[in-house]
Design an enzyme around this catalytic site. Sequence first.
Site, PDB file in Angstrom:
ATOM      1  N   GLU A 101       2.043  14.099 -16.062  1.00 46.79           N
ATOM      2  CA  GLU A 101       2.973  13.699 -15.974  1.00 46.79           C
ATOM      3  C   GLU A 101       3.830  15.023 -16.134  1.00 46.79           C
ATOM      4  OE1 GLU A 101       4.757  12.129 -13.162  1.00 46.79           O
ATOM      5  OE2 GLU A 101       3.748  10.441 -13.764  1.00 46.79           O
ATOM      6  N   SER A 372     -13.124 -12.424  25.047  1.00 44.96           N
ATOM      7  CA  SER A 372     -13.116 -12.139  26.407  1.00 44.96           C
ATOM      8  C   SER A 372     -11.783 -11.888  26.947  1.00 44.96           C
ATOM      9  CB  SER A 372     -13.430 -13.429  26.770  1.00 44.96           C
ATOM     10  OG  SER A 372     -15.022 -13.834  27.751  1.00 44.96           O
TER      11      SER A 372
END
Length: 689
Positions: A101, A372
């Site tokens: 950081e 389908s």
Amino acid sequence: MMPQKNREKKITSGDNITTTRWIKARRVLGWFTLITLLIIVGGGMLLLRFATLPAGAIMQSTEIMDSEGQVFASIQGGIDRQPVKLAEISPWLVKATVAVEDRRFYDHAGIDAQGLARAAWVDLRHMSKQQGASTITQQLARNLYLSHERTWTRKLKESWYAIRLEQAYTKDEIIELYLNQVYYGHGAYGAEAAARLYFNKAARELTLSESAMLAGIPKGPSYYSPHLHPKAADTRKRKVLQDMLETGQISAKQAQAAITQIVNVRPLPEHQERLAPYFADYVRKVAIQAIGIDEQLLEEGGLKIYTTLDRKMQQQAEEAITQGVKGGDDELQAALIAIDPRNGQIKAMVGGRNYKQNQYNRVFATTRQPGSSFKPIMYATALEDHAVTASTRFRSEPTLFYYDDNRQIYRPSNYNNRYFNDEIGMRQAIATSDNIYAVNTIMRVGPQDVIDMARKLGITAKLDAVPSLALGTFPVSPYEMATAFSVFAGEGRKADPIAITRIESHDGDLLYEAKAHSEQVLSPALAYLTTNLLESVFERGGTGHRVASMLKRPVAGKTGTTDSDAWFVGYTPELTTAVWIGYDRGRAIKSSESRRAAPIFAQFTEAALTNVLPSAFAIPNGVVNVYIDPTTNLLYSPECASASVQETFLAGTEPTETCVSNERESEQKLDSLNKGKSWWSKVRRWWGV
């Protein structure tokens, strides 16, 4: 007249006076500027030295509201924070945090000028924001005192508070405050809460490998969560270890050992039961990823998120899923999404049968073949292209289809190898889900046109231009299927699905408001014709007939079944719903399990619309109804052998020929043959020669 020499002396004397005055004025201005700067700098130094820091911000949970403005969920309603002293935090976590950081944390005074210059240079080279430049102290200042809006004003305040923090606290105190304040995801704030959440241990017990993983999370608590994205979390851990190696915090041997060490991450605690948990997770994702709300602001900023969720419909959806899977295999899963086709608002969402056990939202699963239930998209394409009409007939029998310049063969079959062994029309093919008719249709219209139609309807999944596309062999999510069918229900208009209508700050300021967007992608006539054909699914002989008695209103829809998936996607003018049934690992479903999707759809639809009067689908211009002979699909006349039936067509595509009786048909055939004979043949026939 003044002599020239005297005149020159006078002019020179005047210039000297002007120059002297200008010099004095500059000196006065310089002293004034210097004094002003000293006052400003001195005032700033006094402010930095003696100004009182504000009280730290109080974190508030974000509330999620339903369509009536009632709270049904919250984001981080209870904050998990357990402050500890720096001595109670593993030194590995401190070193890992500093390395990834803020490498120069112990060298700067709150703002890292060298880091700013490096970040600016990288951004300039990449022509984008590649590097962050906030120090740990700046991040702490932002978390304590400021919002997460991305403005220069906030950045200047952040820098001022960071310098002030450095003057008020030691480095150890600052890093202690930071490690107790930073957000590690899943409601855990601070190192102690995070260590217990992820590893079920105290922060002081963290290993190097665990510390590296934990230190990598704050950059993106959702993306680097080892629960949600384990691969990304491991990659981030390696990055942290590399940074520690480069800064001399660890040796190469230690780094390699930590990389290979398997980190055992503790499963998340069970979630409390609440309404629409999958939808709440989706809202959170949309707010962060699509709208751009800062994650930490969302977690602790006390926002109010107003959504499209209909509480009653959601309860009915959850009940329908519960009843639908009841008595089945414990691993059988289900998903449901319901959308208002008139405006795209998501009214209900169930991502699985048990959120406590599994938070994976199957509404967005992109590994499921729709079977389908995909056929209506293909039939709509063919009807729009006029490649086929409702009266087009194909023979239902085992058939080989050649494609790719006759280099490939496709052998589709009907469910349980049941065929009519006769010619059938489109309505019968849709009702009974005849695969042979479907493949004949896509061979006539072309698979690429079907893909283009799917894209218009909102399907983004990968689709290949092959004959099997007609039978739904390419995975599509329930979300996409509901979106596509909503176009049919919405008279050809595609309304972008929305879940969030607006977001307000805790002070009531409007942060976001949805802009409704819809587009006419199909003609109303085509949308209605597709709908009219899909209504046949619920008639006698149709695949949805067994649930027709559960529905008390006009409904259109389509079943879909594969070896591992069962679907029902259907709609009324007010609501489109997609239901999926199956197993997470693609395990084959039983025949009895494949029949569960339709009842879930029927139960939910009727319950959700209890207070809505039944309404028929509106018939637009451009549609014609004619009576035809069902045997030949030609226009009906009294001479036809069968009773007439009414059929629907796009105007201009209806049959123009009329059927005739068998006797009349024989005479017409004989006349046709006679037309081709010579006059000499006719003479010979007259004389009996």
